[in-house]
Design an enzyme around this catalytic site. Structure first.
Site, PDB file in Angstrom:
ATOM      1  N   TYR A   1      -9.595  -0.397   2.677  1.00 24.67           N
ATOM      2  CA  TYR A   1      -9.055  -0.309   4.027  1.00 24.67           C
ATOM      3  C   TYR A   1      -8.684   1.114   4.402  1.00 24.67           C
ATOM      4  CZ  TYR A   1      -8.039  -4.390   6.934  1.00 24.67           C
ATOM      5  OH  TYR A   1      -8.117  -5.412   7.828  1.00 24.67           O
TER       6      TYR A   1
ATOM      7  N   ASP B   1       0.809  -1.223   0.000  1.00 24.98           N
ATOM      8  CA  ASP B   1       0.000   0.000   0.000  1.00 24.98           C
ATOM      9  C   ASP B   1       0.841   1.270   0.000  1.00 24.98           C
ATOM     10  OD1 ASP B   1      -2.358  -1.364  -0.198  1.00 24.98           O
ATOM     11  OD2 ASP B   1      -2.696  -1.481   1.950  1.00 24.98           O
TER      12      ASP B   1
HETATM   13 CU    CU Z   1      -7.060  -6.956   7.940  1.00 28.11          CU
END
Ligand code: CU
Length: 633
Positions: A378, A294
């Site tokens: 996320y 990420d």
């Molecule tokens: Cu997770």
């Protein structure tokens, strides 16, 4: 411009892009993967004094076209010079946002993709959500010579519905990002789309709690910190704030104003999250390829969203905007990207003298500097804490929505846990690598691993109770690839042998794993294992080298592996008498709970830097008692 580490400005971004275009070597359609401050070499920074001239250099990565040629350039925006221009072959930048948007639109219109949706009874594709994922490196032919993404799909019931509730499993689209074309639509077979919406919006909940009374945080006399540009001072701490497209928040020149010693003492020259990886543990063909870097593939800074007062941050808040660059080379300001505030943190120290009856207690507080990034489904909040007793902590808050899969009714899986009707969440990890250039009272430091050591039975240990610290100096890079060991209370001490405290001991800071933390579970020779070599060990130590910035290397996207820490440390450089950099990998193994659905309550991962002999005694004896508790004194 007042300091060489001032944050990048919009004018500098613009000037850099102009200078690079003026070379005439770039096609009009070239994209800027990044334009960042080229931080001065450490020696240069050390020599710089307030008022000295500043030569601001800016570093850019340019993607001229769909091929694997990248241009690395450095320009001086102060002097209007192009100082470096290197064409790098066979590498790929992080995924480009404009190309990701292209992937979504182009895939949506592709006849084979539409046909695959139709096989699932989906004919109205307005509410189909397409997520491009970094492709990794699996040896598929479509990866060769291209910059690609793999796209997965979800079904919303309206434009703001939670698409992740209903994965359209079975369809994977291999997409050429550079050429904006579908390479292949792969349909592994129809898996029923989970039947239910899963909303986290207040209006969709059957009822809301009505017994929560307000908590107000007020600082009627204002905050206890001062801000001058990006320079922050608070309770003897001082540091500079910066923001990078990949690392997000960067802390520079963290130092402690030690009035007992009458000098400013350096602790941490530079600190950031240099890389992170989310490897998935499901071996199936639908999800086994999933692993996201990420930082290196998406960019923790690039995916940062503005924070909102009263929601993300409560109390007396100071915000910092961050300036990045668009892919067209224009300034891109993320407003309120970084939040800074003080918070009460319970007690700092306390004692009741049972003989004399006197009670003393002091309140702890901490300065919080944070940002929150949204990488697809996320959220990661990165919170740096500074304390009154010399502690520094980094806490990561993991929240958002887990990446789901569809699980046909009645089936179970070892590799994914059911979280809702027909929807499961694969096992995965989140592993963060903090790059910590510690300069404890100066650049040259040594690193010791300290274990609690029990003693054998014998005349020196008659009651079998003895234990002591065993300190081992980590003398070379290979020796310094280490794991946490909570049974041994293992920590690492960063020692300045040249600087002594008032007791004659060498001063140090201690890196403390504050929670049990895994390393990567995927095999070192797996595709993700090779690329995320940094996650094989919790600790690595390297001698400071200016261009060793990111733990998995500069070109993570589709990289075959071996770059970054495994490559740099292969030569086993000495760590003795060196300016050392620590790389600490920590995180969580996530076996997803039903309670993590449809949005995950914050899960925490953290580590602590605590002074160990850096001071002669508790440095927080001078913290006054609060007014309210003087009655006891
Ligand atoms: Cu997770």
């Amino acid at each position: 411009m007042a300091h060489p580490l001032d944050m990048l400005t919009g004018e500098e971004v613009q000037r850099a892009a102009e200078l690079l275009r003026a070379t005439g070597k770039l096609p009009a359609t070239a994209l800027f993967a990044h334009i960042v401050l080229h931080e001065p070499a450490k020696e240069e920074l050390a020599r710089w004094k307030a008022g000295d001239p500043i030569d601001r250099e800016v570093r850019a990565l340019i993607v001229p076209g769909p091929e694997l040629t990248m241009v690395e350039a450095v320009v001086s925006v102060t002097h209007g010079e192009v100082r470096a221009w290197d064409e790098v072959e066979g590498m790929r930048s992080a995924l480009l946002m404009s190309e990701a948007v292209g992937a979504i639109f182009t895939t949506r219109e592709h006849p084979e993709y539409k046909a695959a949706l139709a096989r699932r009874g989906i004919t109205d594709d307005d509410n189909v959500q397409i997520d491009p994922w970094p492709a990794g490196a699996f040896g598929y032919e479509c990866e060769d010579g291209r910059r690609i993404a793999r796209c997965v799909s979800f079904l919303r019931s309206d434009p703001t519905d939670n698409g992740y509730a209903r994965p359209i499993d079975g369809i994977i689209v291999h997409f050429d990002m550079g050429k904006n074309e579908v390479i292949e639509v792969i349909d592994h077979g129809v898996i029923p789309v989970p039947p239910e919406r899963a909303s986290y919006y207040a209006e969709d909940q059957p009822r809301l709690r009505e017994d929560l009374k307000p908590i107000s945080i007020t600082q009627p006399e204002g905050t206890s910190f001062t801000v001058d540009g990006n320079f922050v001072r608070w309770q003897k701490w001082q540091f500079r704030i910066a923001f990078d497209p990949y690392e997000g928040l960067v802390l520079h020149q963290v130092a402690y104003e030690d009035d007992a010693e009458g000098r400013v003492r350096p602790v941490l020259h530079r600190a950031s999250i240099s890389e992170m990886v989310v490897p998935y543990g499901d071996p199936g063909e639908l999800h086994g390829w999933k692993n996201a870097f990420d930082a290196g593939e998406w960019g923790l800074g690039r995916m940062t969203q503005p924070l909102t007062l009263g929601c993300d941050c409560v109390g007396e808040i100071t915000y910092f905007d961050a300036t990045l660059a668009t892919e067209q080379g224009d300034p891109w300001v993320i407003e309120n990207a970084i939040c800074m505030h003080e918070e009460d943190y319970g007690i700092l120290w306390k004692h009741v003298d049972l003989h004399g009856g006197r009670s003393e207690v002091r309140r702890s507080r901490r300065l919080v500097v944070s940002f929150i990034t949204t990488v697809g489904n996320y959220e990661y909040g990165f919170f740096w804490y500074f304390y009154l007793d010399g502690n520094i902590q980094l806490e990561v808050k993991l929240t958002g929505i887990v990446s789901p899969s569809a699980l046909p009714e009645g089936e179970t899986s070892d590799f994914a846990n059911l979280v809702g009707p027909g929807v499961a969440a694969p096992n995965h990890q989140h592993l963060f690598c903090a790059r910590l250039d510690l300069d404890v009272d100066g650049a040259v430091n040594e690193v010791y691993e300290v274990d609690a050591e029990t003693m054998p039975a014998g005349p020196d240990n008659p009651w079998l109770n003895a234990f002591r610290p065993k300190a081992t100096r980590l003398e070379s890079e290979q020796q310094a690839q280490r794991e946490t060991d909570s049974a041994k209370s293992r920590s690492w001490r960063i020692v300045n042998p040249e600087s002594r405290n008032g007791l004659g001991q060498p001063v140090s800071y201690k890196l403390v794993p504050t929670m049990s933390t895994p390393t990567m579970l995927a095999h070192p020779e797996s595709p993700v294992g090779k690329r995320a070599g940094f996650a094989r060990h919790n600790l690595w130590v390297t001698p400071y080298t200016r261009d060793e910035r990111r733990a998995a290397g500069e070109y993570v996207n589709q990289h075959a592996g071996g770059d970054g820490l495994p490559g740099w440390t292969a030569g086993d450089r000495s760590l003795v008498d060196e300016d050392v950099v620590l790389w600490y990998t920590f995180g969580v193994t996530h076996f997803v709970r039903p309670e993590d659905w449809p949005v995950m309550p914050v899960e925490y991962a953290s580590f602590l830097l605590t002074p160990f002999g850096f001071f002669d005694r508790n440095p927080a004896l001078d913290v006054p008692a609060t007014k309210e508790c003087h009655g006891n004194g």
